[in-house]
Design a protein around this motif. Structure first.
Motif, PDB file in Angstrom:
ATOM      1  N   GLU A  73       0.853  -1.194   0.000  1.00  0.00           N
ATOM      2  CA  GLU A  73       0.000   0.000   0.000  1.00  0.00           C
ATOM      3  C   GLU A  73       0.884   1.237   0.000  1.00  0.00           C
ATOM      4  N   PHE A  74       0.601   2.126  -0.944  1.00  0.00           N
ATOM      5  CA  PHE A  74       1.374   3.352  -1.119  1.00  0.00           C
ATOM      6  C   PHE A  74       0.485   4.550  -0.806  1.00  0.00           C
ATOM      7  N   VAL A  75       0.975   5.431   0.085  1.00  0.00           N
ATOM      8  CA  VAL A  75       0.216   6.613   0.485  1.00  0.00           C
ATOM      9  C   VAL A  75       1.117   7.851   0.353  1.00  0.00           C
ATOM     10  N   PRO A  76       0.914   8.676  -0.685  1.00  0.00           N
ATOM     11  CA  PRO A  76       1.666   9.935  -0.782  1.00  0.00           C
ATOM     12  C   PRO A  76       0.927  11.026   0.002  1.00  0.00           C
ATOM     13  N   VAL A  77       1.662  11.766   0.836  1.00  0.00           N
ATOM     14  CA  VAL A  77       1.051  12.824   1.644  1.00  0.00           C
ATOM     15  C   VAL A  77       1.760  14.138   1.318  1.00  0.00           C
ATOM     16  N   LYS A  78       1.012  15.090   0.758  1.00  0.00           N
ATOM     17  CA  LYS A  78       1.597  16.382   0.408  1.00  0.00           C
ATOM     18  C   LYS A  78       1.901  17.172   1.673  1.00  0.00           C
ATOM     19  N   GLU A  79       3.111  17.745   1.709  1.00  0.00           N
ATOM     20  CA  GLU A  79       3.535  18.584   2.824  1.00  0.00           C
ATOM     21  C   GLU A  79       4.120  19.868   2.252  1.00  0.00           C
ATOM     22  N   ALA A  80       4.362  20.843   3.108  1.00  0.00           N
ATOM     23  CA  ALA A  80       4.914  22.123   2.666  1.00  0.00           C
ATOM     24  C   ALA A  80       6.311  21.961   2.068  1.00  0.00           C
ATOM     25  N   ARG A  81       7.093  21.004   2.568  1.00  0.00           N
ATOM     26  CA  ARG A  81       8.472  20.846   2.095  1.00  0.00           C
ATOM     27  C   ARG A  81       8.646  19.715   1.083  1.00  0.00           C
ATOM     28  N   PHE A  87       4.816   3.755   2.773  1.00  0.00           N
ATOM     29  CA  PHE A  87       4.659   2.473   2.099  1.00  0.00           C
ATOM     30  C   PHE A  87       4.470   1.386   3.140  1.00  0.00           C
ATOM     31  N   TYR A  88       3.338   0.708   3.064  1.00  0.00           N
ATOM     32  CA  TYR A  88       3.009  -0.371   3.988  1.00  0.00           C
ATOM     33  C   TYR A  88       3.284  -1.697   3.284  1.00  0.00           C
ATOM     34  N   LEU A  89       4.151  -2.511   3.867  1.00  0.00           N
ATOM     35  CA  LEU A  89       4.525  -3.808   3.320  1.00  0.00           C
ATOM     36  C   LEU A  89       4.117  -4.873   4.331  1.00  0.00           C
ATOM     37  N   GLN A  90       3.192  -5.726   3.903  1.00  0.00           N
ATOM     38  CA  GLN A  90       2.646  -6.731   4.816  1.00  0.00           C
ATOM     39  C   GLN A  90       2.527  -8.071   4.108  1.00  0.00           C
ATOM     40  N   THR A  91       2.397  -9.127   4.902  1.00  0.00           N
ATOM     41  CA  THR A  91       2.117 -10.431   4.309  1.00  0.00           C
ATOM     42  C   THR A  91       0.689 -10.400   3.780  1.00  0.00           C
ATOM     43  N   GLY A  92       0.433 -11.153   2.723  1.00  0.00           N
ATOM     44  CA  GLY A  92      -0.877 -11.114   2.084  1.00  0.00           C
ATOM     45  C   GLY A  92      -1.968 -11.807   2.862  1.00  0.00           C
ATOM     46  N   ASP A  93      -1.626 -12.876   3.598  1.00  0.00           N
ATOM     47  CA  ASP A  93      -2.649 -13.657   4.273  1.00  0.00           C
ATOM     48  C   ASP A  93      -3.208 -12.981   5.512  1.00  0.00           C
ATOM     49  N   ASN A  94      -2.334 -12.648   6.450  1.00  0.00           N
ATOM     50  CA  ASN A  94      -2.801 -12.105   7.725  1.00  0.00           C
ATOM     51  C   ASN A  94      -2.412 -10.652   7.942  1.00  0.00           C
ATOM     52  N   HIS A  95      -1.805 -10.027   6.951  1.00  0.00           N
ATOM     53  CA  HIS A  95      -1.414  -8.614   6.979  1.00  0.00           C
ATOM     54  C   HIS A  95      -0.494  -8.260   8.144  1.00  0.00           C
ATOM     55  N   GLU A  96       0.450  -9.142   8.428  1.00  0.00           N
ATOM     56  CA  GLU A  96       1.478  -8.817   9.411  1.00  0.00           C
ATOM     57  C   GLU A  96       2.529  -7.951   8.740  1.00  0.00           C
ATOM     58  N   THR A  97       2.990  -6.938   9.435  1.00  0.00           N
ATOM     59  CA  THR A  97       3.975  -6.021   8.890  1.00  0.00           C
ATOM     60  C   THR A  97       5.322  -6.713   8.703  1.00  0.00           C
ATOM     61  N   ILE A  98       5.952  -6.433   7.568  1.00  0.00           N
ATOM     62  CA  ILE A  98       7.295  -6.929   7.292  1.00  0.00           C
ATOM     63  C   ILE A  98       8.245  -5.773   7.567  1.00  0.00           C
ATOM     64  N   SER A  99       9.087  -5.924   8.592  1.00  0.00           N
ATOM     65  CA  SER A  99       9.918  -4.811   9.038  1.00  0.00           C
ATOM     66  C   SER A  99      11.383  -4.910   8.621  1.00  0.00           C
ATOM     67  N   ASN A 100      11.781  -6.014   8.012  1.00  0.00           N
ATOM     68  CA  ASN A 100      13.196  -6.220   7.722  1.00  0.00           C
ATOM     69  C   ASN A 100      13.524  -6.211   6.230  1.00  0.00           C
ATOM     70  N   ALA A 101      12.761  -5.504   5.430  1.00  0.00           N
ATOM     71  CA  ALA A 101      13.005  -5.439   3.988  1.00  0.00           C
ATOM     72  C   ALA A 101      13.847  -4.214   3.640  1.00  0.00           C
ATOM     73  N   LYS A 102      14.510  -4.276   2.516  1.00  0.00           N
ATOM     74  CA  LYS A 102      15.211  -3.112   1.978  1.00  0.00           C
ATOM     75  C   LYS A 102      14.292  -2.522   0.913  1.00  0.00           C
ATOM     76  N   VAL A 103      13.834  -1.289   1.144  1.00  0.00           N
ATOM     77  CA  VAL A 103      12.818  -0.693   0.276  1.00  0.00           C
ATOM     78  C   VAL A 103      13.318   0.632  -0.303  1.00  0.00           C
ATOM     79  N   THR A 104      13.148   0.798  -1.611  1.00  0.00           N
ATOM     80  CA  THR A 104      13.475   2.055  -2.284  1.00  0.00           C
ATOM     81  C   THR A 104      12.322   2.435  -3.207  1.00  0.00           C
ATOM     82  N   ALA A 105      12.207   3.732  -3.432  1.00  0.00           N
ATOM     83  CA  ALA A 105      11.209   4.260  -4.370  1.00  0.00           C
ATOM     84  C   ALA A 105      11.948   4.902  -5.530  1.00  0.00           C
ATOM     85  N   GLN A 106      11.634   4.465  -6.737  1.00  0.00           N
ATOM     86  CA  GLN A 106      12.157   5.104  -7.938  1.00  0.00           C
ATOM     87  C   GLN A 106      11.037   5.985  -8.455  1.00  0.00           C
ATOM     88  N   VAL A 107      11.285   7.297  -8.465  1.00  0.00           N
ATOM     89  CA  VAL A 107      10.253   8.261  -8.809  1.00  0.00           C
ATOM     90  C   VAL A 107      10.610   8.957 -10.121  1.00  0.00           C
TER      91      VAL A 107
END
Length: 161
Positions: A73-81, A87-107
């Motif tokens: 799940e991706f949520v962009p939030v506009k701010e002044a700066r 970005f919420y990364l969870q398992t698909g079955d029970n939606h437990e958060t995955i906290s040990n991933a390496k995550v990057t955004a290419q924009v």
């Protein structure tokens, strides 16, 4: 001469038809924070499916993709700066958060320039976050890359500023 032109036209037309048939024609969707309209691309073996809130549980108001064993799940939030990228990364079955991933955004910015933004895990809010400092008006294309214990999971999103 007319026969040559006609033959060239026919051969060109047939070539274009084959190219069109062989292409991976997946139209890009304008999702603008609508979970039902996301257009993802993944490297997992199971095809991603956009889900509505009723199909998979509570969302955080962003664009949702269920892909294989993962919930993105991706949520962009506009701010002044700039724009805060959540970005919420969870398992698909029970939606437990995955906290040990390496995550990057290419924009891809509205002017076509590319930026890579590392997303760090926020243990308090149980999501990955980063800041895009650009404030150009237009549509931003975002590809989130997550490496979960060597398994690559990608999701494609977009937003307007």
């Amino acid at each position: 001469m007319n026969s040559l032109k006609s033959s060239l036209l026919i051969i060109s037309s047939i070539g274009l038809l084959f190219l069109g048939a062989c292409s991976n024609n997946q139209p890009a969707a304008n999702t603008e924070n609508n979970p039902a309209n996301s257009s993802p691309n993944t490297q997992t073996s199971t095809a991603p499916v956009a889900k509505t809130e009723a199909q998979h549980g509570k969302t955080h108001g962003g664009q949702v993709v269920e892909t294989g064993a993962y919930h993105l799940e991706f949520v962009p939030v506009k701010e002044a700066r700039g724009t805060h990228l959540d970005f919420y990364l969870q398992t698909g079955d029970n939606h437990e958060t995955i906290s040990n991933a390496k995550v990057t955004a290419q924009v891809q910015l509205p002017d076509g320039k590319q930026q890579t933004i590392p997303l760090t895990y926020d243990a308090k809010d149980k999501h990955y976050a980063g800041l895009l400092k650009e404030q150009l008006t237009g549509q931003y294309q975002v590809k989130i890359n997550a490496d979960i214990k060597g398994k690559k999971v990608d999701g494609r999103f977009n937003f307007n500023r």
